[in-house]
Design a protein around this motif. Structure first.
Motif, PDB file in Angstrom:
ATOM      1  N   LEU A 118      -2.443  -6.958  -2.325  1.00 52.11           N
ATOM      2  CA  LEU A 118      -2.976  -8.047  -1.518  1.00 52.11           C
ATOM      3  C   LEU A 118      -1.636  -9.147  -1.207  1.00 52.11           C
ATOM      4  CD1 LEU A 118      -6.735  -8.510  -1.932  1.00 52.11           C
ATOM      5  CD2 LEU A 118      -5.592  -7.584  -0.072  1.00 52.11           C
ATOM      6  N   VAL A 119      -0.792  -9.407  -2.207  1.00 57.30           N
ATOM      7  CA  VAL A 119       0.177 -10.108  -2.067  1.00 57.30           C
ATOM      8  C   VAL A 119       1.033  -9.720  -1.074  1.00 57.30           C
ATOM      9  CG1 VAL A 119       2.203 -11.171  -3.283  1.00 57.30           C
ATOM     10  CG2 VAL A 119      -0.096 -11.119  -4.521  1.00 57.30           C
ATOM     11  N   SER A 120       1.262  -8.421  -1.040  1.00 57.10           N
ATOM     12  CA  SER A 120       2.379  -8.104   0.002  1.00 57.10           C
ATOM     13  C   SER A 120       1.684  -8.036   1.364  1.00 57.10           C
ATOM     14  CB  SER A 120       2.896  -7.045  -0.413  1.00 57.10           C
ATOM     15  OG  SER A 120       3.806  -6.175   0.619  1.00 57.10           O
ATOM     16  N   VAL A 121       0.388  -7.663   1.264  1.00 55.97           N
ATOM     17  CA  VAL A 121      -0.142  -7.674   2.527  1.00 55.97           C
ATOM     18  C   VAL A 121      -0.738  -8.730   3.165  1.00 55.97           C
ATOM     19  CG1 VAL A 121      -2.434  -6.719   3.544  1.00 55.97           C
ATOM     20  CG2 VAL A 121      -1.302  -5.224   2.078  1.00 55.97           C
ATOM     21  N   ARG A 122      -0.509  -9.698   2.526  1.00 57.75           N
ATOM     22  CA  ARG A 122      -0.872 -11.202   2.970  1.00 57.75           C
ATOM     23  C   ARG A 122       0.413 -11.622   3.764  1.00 57.75           C
ATOM     24  NH1 ARG A 122      -2.248 -13.237  -1.206  1.00 57.75           N
ATOM     25  NH2 ARG A 122      -4.733 -13.073  -1.058  1.00 57.75           N
ATOM     26  N   TRP A 148      -1.404  -2.589   8.227  1.00 59.95           N
ATOM     27  CA  TRP A 148      -2.629  -1.457   7.916  1.00 59.95           C
ATOM     28  C   TRP A 148      -2.044  -0.502   7.065  1.00 59.95           C
ATOM     29  CZ3 TRP A 148      -7.114  -3.064   9.345  1.00 59.95           C
ATOM     30  CH2 TRP A 148      -7.172  -3.875  10.569  1.00 59.95           C
ATOM     31  N   ARG A 149      -0.726  -0.153   7.111  1.00 62.10           N
ATOM     32  CA  ARG A 149      -0.439   0.905   6.405  1.00 62.10           C
ATOM     33  C   ARG A 149      -0.431   0.498   4.818  1.00 62.10           C
ATOM     34  NH1 ARG A 149       0.017   6.437   6.978  1.00 62.10           N
ATOM     35  NH2 ARG A 149       1.910   7.512   6.683  1.00 62.10           N
ATOM     36  N   GLU A 150       0.048  -0.661   4.532  1.00 62.51           N
ATOM     37  CA  GLU A 150       0.033  -1.259   2.957  1.00 62.51           C
ATOM     38  C   GLU A 150      -1.614  -1.591   2.740  1.00 62.51           C
ATOM     39  OE1 GLU A 150       2.726  -4.576   2.424  1.00 62.51           O
ATOM     40  OE2 GLU A 150       4.379  -3.290   3.203  1.00 62.51           O
ATOM     41  N   LEU A 151      -2.392  -2.002   3.696  1.00 67.79           N
ATOM     42  CA  LEU A 151      -3.591  -2.468   3.164  1.00 67.79           C
ATOM     43  C   LEU A 151      -4.510  -0.985   2.877  1.00 67.79           C
ATOM     44  CD1 LEU A 151      -5.882  -4.682   3.197  1.00 67.79           C
ATOM     45  CD2 LEU A 151      -6.351  -3.911   5.541  1.00 67.79           C
ATOM     46  N   GLY A 152      -3.910  -0.070   3.759  1.00 65.08           N
ATOM     47  CA  GLY A 152      -4.637   1.279   3.376  1.00 65.08           C
ATOM     48  C   GLY A 152      -4.597   1.760   1.923  1.00 65.08           C
ATOM     49  N   VAL A 153      -3.568   1.409   1.328  1.00 59.23           N
ATOM     50  CA  VAL A 153      -3.437   1.725  -0.205  1.00 59.23           C
ATOM     51  C   VAL A 153      -4.620   1.473  -0.652  1.00 59.23           C
ATOM     52  CG1 VAL A 153      -2.030   1.290  -2.309  1.00 59.23           C
ATOM     53  CG2 VAL A 153      -0.821   1.316   0.052  1.00 59.23           C
ATOM     54  N   LEU A 154      -5.215   0.409  -0.422  1.00 53.99           N
ATOM     55  CA  LEU A 154      -6.558   0.131  -1.086  1.00 53.99           C
ATOM     56  C   LEU A 154      -7.576   1.156  -1.185  1.00 53.99           C
ATOM     57  CD1 LEU A 154      -7.060  -3.505   0.096  1.00 53.99           C
ATOM     58  CD2 LEU A 154      -5.997  -2.932  -1.936  1.00 53.99           C
ATOM     59  N   VAL A 155      -7.321   2.002  -0.311  1.00 59.08           N
ATOM     60  CA  VAL A 155      -8.337   3.198  -0.091  1.00 59.08           C
ATOM     61  C   VAL A 155      -8.024   4.150  -1.071  1.00 59.08           C
ATOM     62  CG1 VAL A 155      -9.582   4.727   1.601  1.00 59.08           C
ATOM     63  CG2 VAL A 155      -8.618   2.359   2.465  1.00 59.08           C
ATOM     64  N   ASP A 156      -6.849   4.391  -1.534  1.00 57.32           N
ATOM     65  CA  ASP A 156      -6.537   5.200  -2.346  1.00 57.32           C
ATOM     66  C   ASP A 156      -6.804   6.649  -1.949  1.00 57.32           C
ATOM     67  OD1 ASP A 156      -5.310   6.241  -4.690  1.00 57.32           O
ATOM     68  OD2 ASP A 156      -7.041   6.117  -5.957  1.00 57.32           O
ATOM     69  N   ASN A 157      -6.428   6.952  -0.552  1.00 57.21           N
ATOM     70  CA  ASN A 157      -6.740   8.270  -0.027  1.00 57.21           C
ATOM     71  C   ASN A 157      -5.920   8.233   1.060  1.00 57.21           C
ATOM     72  OD1 ASN A 157      -7.718  10.530   1.603  1.00 57.21           O
ATOM     73  ND2 ASN A 157      -9.819  10.495   0.826  1.00 57.21           N
ATOM     74  N   HIS A 193      -5.424 -10.708  11.368  1.00 58.89           N
ATOM     75  CA  HIS A 193      -5.103 -10.074  10.162  1.00 58.89           C
ATOM     76  C   HIS A 193      -5.141 -11.170   8.869  1.00 58.89           C
ATOM     77  CE1 HIS A 193      -2.782  -8.580  13.434  1.00 58.89           C
ATOM     78  NE2 HIS A 193      -2.538  -7.403  12.909  1.00 58.89           N
ATOM     79  N   PRO A 194      -4.814 -12.327   8.840  1.00 63.81           N
ATOM     80  CA  PRO A 194      -5.231 -12.995   7.834  1.00 63.81           C
ATOM     81  C   PRO A 194      -6.625 -13.328   7.467  1.00 63.81           C
ATOM     82  CG  PRO A 194      -3.588 -14.185   9.265  1.00 63.81           C
ATOM     83  CD  PRO A 194      -4.290 -13.087  10.069  1.00 63.81           C
ATOM     84  N   ASP A 195      -7.438 -13.293   8.289  1.00 64.66           N
ATOM     85  CA  ASP A 195      -8.942 -13.414   8.156  1.00 64.66           C
ATOM     86  C   ASP A 195      -9.375 -12.271   7.192  1.00 64.66           C
ATOM     87  OD1 ASP A 195      -8.875 -15.898   9.507  1.00 64.66           O
ATOM     88  OD2 ASP A 195      -9.452 -14.830  11.476  1.00 64.66           O
ATOM     89  N   LEU A 196      -8.921 -11.209   7.741  1.00 64.79           N
ATOM     90  CA  LEU A 196      -9.228  -9.918   6.832  1.00 64.79           C
ATOM     91  C   LEU A 196      -8.855  -9.811   5.675  1.00 64.79           C
ATOM     92  CD1 LEU A 196     -10.560  -7.029   7.052  1.00 64.79           C
ATOM     93  CD2 LEU A 196      -8.454  -6.228   7.979  1.00 64.79           C
ATOM     94  N   VAL A 197      -7.538 -10.169   5.108  1.00 69.90           N
ATOM     95  CA  VAL A 197      -7.212 -10.382   3.908  1.00 69.90           C
ATOM     96  C   VAL A 197      -7.947 -11.502   3.019  1.00 69.90           C
ATOM     97  CG1 VAL A 197      -5.080 -10.860   2.549  1.00 69.90           C
ATOM     98  CG2 VAL A 197      -4.800  -9.736   4.504  1.00 69.90           C
ATOM     99  N   ALA A 198      -8.274 -12.589   3.849  1.00 70.05           N
ATOM    100  CA  ALA A 198      -9.087 -13.613   2.911  1.00 70.05           C
ATOM    101  C   ALA A 198     -10.346 -13.145   2.649  1.00 70.05           C
ATOM    102  CB  ALA A 198      -9.254 -14.759   3.938  1.00 70.05           C
ATOM    103  N   ALA A 199     -10.997 -12.360   3.502  1.00 67.06           N
ATOM    104  CA  ALA A 199     -12.287 -11.635   3.226  1.00 67.06           C
ATOM    105  C   ALA A 199     -12.152 -10.758   2.235  1.00 67.06           C
ATOM    106  CB  ALA A 199     -12.948 -11.041   4.701  1.00 67.06           C
ATOM    107  N   ILE A 200     -11.322  -9.797   2.062  1.00 65.85           N
ATOM    108  CA  ILE A 200     -11.127  -8.811   1.354  1.00 65.85           C
ATOM    109  C   ILE A 200     -10.863  -9.344  -0.174  1.00 65.85           C
ATOM    110  CG2 ILE A 200      -9.715  -6.756   0.313  1.00 65.85           C
ATOM    111  CD1 ILE A 200      -9.258  -5.998   3.286  1.00 65.85           C
TER     112      ILE A 200
END
Length: 252
Positions: A118-122, A148-157, A193-200
């Motif tokens: 999330l540091v990088s995604v932010r 979105w590509r980096e955020l997708g890493v959280l899915v681990d799929n 985008h920032p709102d989504l990172v904050a919520a996650i």
């Protein structure tokens, strides 16, 4: 020697595919534009083999269409296609959100990995939002896709991540020609985008779902605007969005 040649060809193949994808996303290769392997090989000064491989890769990603006799053509997405892309994306993301928040509890190592990611995604989120608010389409597309590509890493799929990336690229390919010809384009560039990172980061399920619902609603409202004929199909004088091109009208 053989191994070295294979690596070189594979790398060149990817470079050509990336370059052509960038041309499409930048709007320099318009929907419906036709070209051959020979033309692209001459343009880049390379042999036909890596070009042919790159073009087939882009065809498999849904960005090009191939014709045995005429070569390749940049795919022309319709408003209906765009709606389907948005709806498919929403369904998959809804499942992903459920999996993250209602699945097995995260281990300490996973939680650490999430925070590091999330540091990088932010940073990507902030740059994407800044570009959207400033109406800088070229910068926005690059940061948006990386976000979105980096955020997708959280899915681990990787399968889900690759699928969603493909949908987003196709959606941008459809949207770019319209946005470049729309004086009000800046009003239609999503910047949550920032709102989504904050919520996650907070682990707030309802907030995450709210941002994602806004993301999809924003895209579908824009599609409604196109379907209502507020914008003409780029490069087709007098033709509204979603209509098939008139074969009797020559390309401009």
């Amino acid at each position: 020697m053989c191994a070295s040649g294979a690596v070189t060809r594979s790398t060149l193949r990817q470079q050509i595919a990336d370059a052509l994808r960038d041309e499409v996303l930048a709007g320099r290769l318009q929907p419906g534009r036709e070209f051959t392997v020979k033309q692209i090989a001459e343009q880049y000064g390379v042999s036909a083999t890596p070009v042919r491989e790159a073009l087939f890769d882009l065809s498999a990603q849904g960005l090009l269409e191939s014709d045995q006799h005429r070569g390749f053509r940049v795919r022309e997405f319709t408003v209906a296609d765009y709606r389907s892309l948005v709806e498919a994306r929403s369904l998959v993301i809804d499942g992903v959100i459920r999996g993250i928040f209602f699945g097995p509890s995260l281990s300490p190592a996973q939680r650490t990995g999430y925070r590091d990611c999330l540091v990088s995604v932010r940073r990507r989120a902030q740059e994407a939002a800044r570009a959207a608010l400033g109406g800088d389409l070229d910068i926005l597309i690059g940061y948006d896709l990386r976000f979105w590509r980096e955020l997708g890493v959280l899915v681990d799929n990787t399968y889900i991540n690759d699928f969603l990336h493909r949908l987003r690229v196709q959606a941008w390919v459809f949207a770019v020609p319209y946005l470049r010809h729309d004086a009000r384009a800046r009003d239609w560039l999503w910047h949550g985008h920032p709102d989504l990172v904050a919520a996650i980061t907070l682990g707030d399920h309802d907030a995450v779902r709210g941002v994602m619902d806004d993301y999809s609603t924003h895209a579908l409202n824009w599609a409604d605007r196109l379907a209502a004929g507020e914008l003409e199909l780029p490069g087709r004088d007098g033709q509204s969005a979603g209509q098939a091109p008139d074969p009797g009208v020559p390309e401009p």
